[in-house]
Design a protein around this motif. Structure first.
Motif, mmCIF file in Angstrom:
data_model
loop_
_atom_site.group_PDB
_atom_site.id
_atom_site.type_symbol
_atom_site.label_atom_id
_atom_site.label_comp_id
_atom_site.label_asym_id
_atom_site.label_seq_id
_atom_site.Cartn_x
_atom_site.Cartn_y
_atom_site.Cartn_z
ATOM 1 N N UNK A 126 44.416 36.912 43.255
ATOM 2 C CA UNK A 126 44.327 35.562 42.705
ATOM 3 C C UNK A 126 43.289 35.554 41.597
ATOM 4 N N UNK A 127 43.680 35.091 40.422
ATOM 5 C CA UNK A 127 42.750 34.926 39.311
ATOM 6 C C UNK A 127 42.443 33.455 39.140
ATOM 7 N N UNK A 153 46.244 32.030 38.817
ATOM 8 C CA UNK A 153 47.361 32.948 38.657
ATOM 9 C C UNK A 153 47.362 33.944 39.796
ATOM 10 N N UNK A 154 48.529 34.183 40.348
ATOM 11 C CA UNK A 154 48.666 35.104 41.478
ATOM 12 C C UNK A 154 49.639 36.206 41.081
ATOM 13 N N UNK A 204 49.313 31.061 48.983
ATOM 14 C CA UNK A 204 49.718 32.366 48.465
ATOM 15 C C UNK A 204 49.062 33.552 49.176
ATOM 16 N N UNK A 205 48.100 33.307 50.044
ATOM 17 C CA UNK A 205 47.478 34.345 50.874
ATOM 18 C C UNK A 205 47.065 35.595 50.089
ATOM 19 N N UNK A 206 46.194 35.447 49.079
ATOM 20 C CA UNK A 206 45.752 36.636 48.333
ATOM 21 C C UNK A 206 44.847 37.520 49.179
ATOM 22 N N UNK A 225 45.359 36.718 33.393
ATOM 23 C CA UNK A 225 44.649 37.808 32.734
ATOM 24 C C UNK A 225 43.506 38.341 33.587
ATOM 25 N N UNK A 226 42.789 37.454 34.250
ATOM 26 C CA UNK A 226 41.714 37.882 35.153
ATOM 27 C C UNK A 226 42.277 38.674 36.333
#
Length: 185
Positions: free
Chosen positions: A4-5, A16-17, A64-66, A150-151
């Motif tokens: 996850x960013x 963002x995932x 989303x469970x990162x 991007x991260x």
């Protein structure tokens, strides 16, 4: 590995995932958390807006469970008051991540831009275009979501490299600004 960013902002926080499988990156989701035009929260209600950010990031993590997260480091802005407000927004997002026991890596905008475009002074449009190409997206993501993706991409590459170095050398992985149990390593 699911990453996850987070691109923190007081008005708009991008997320963002992505998933990393070996060298392959796959887009999962992206979007923004907005604190403006929210019912029951006035524009000048800083605590209310920080609550929205905290709850929004917590919801993204739950959905989303990162496995890990990457967030942008904020250095300074032209306006000191803006920098303070942005720091508080970043703190709300960071707190949401660590309360879910996620390891968090931090990258500067310069590091992310260099990793994504090869140039540390890349424009927003260049970041959007490269993220679109790298993740094979049908269209350009929004600017905040593109920065967050991007991260995540930066961490997918840097994190994999650091893990490999730790395996090969037998050393414990220690990354600058890696957060664990309230301490920065």
């Amino acid at each position: 590995m699911r990453i996850l960013g987070i691109d923190p902002g007081l008005q708009t926080t991008g997320f963002g995932v992505i998933e990393r499988d070996g060298h392959q990156l796959r887009y999962v989701a992206s979007g923004t958390i907005r604190t403006t035009r929210t019912e029951g929260v006035a524009l000048g209600d800083l605590p209310g807006r920080l609550k929205i950010l905290f709850e929004g990031v917590s919801e993204v993590v739950a959905r989303y469970q990162p496995d890990t997260a990457a967030i942008e480091i904020v250095f300074f802005n032209v306006n000191p008051q803006s920098t303070l407000l942005l720091g508080q927004a970043r703190g709300a997002a960071l707190t949401a991540l660590v309360t879910r026991d996620l390891p968090v890596a931090e990258y500067t905008a310069l590091q992310m831009k260099k990793a994504i475009t090869g140039h540390g002074r890349a424009a927003k449009g260049q970041i959007q275009e490269m993220v679109k190409r790298m993740l094979q997206l049908p269209g350009l993501p929004g600017t905040d979501a593109a920065d967050a993706l991007g991260l995540a991409i930066t961490h997918a590459h840097a994190g994999a490299m650091l893990d490999k170095l730790a395996q090969d050398s037998g050393l414990q992985r220690r990354q600058h600004a890696m957060l664990k149990a309230g301490r920065a390593y």
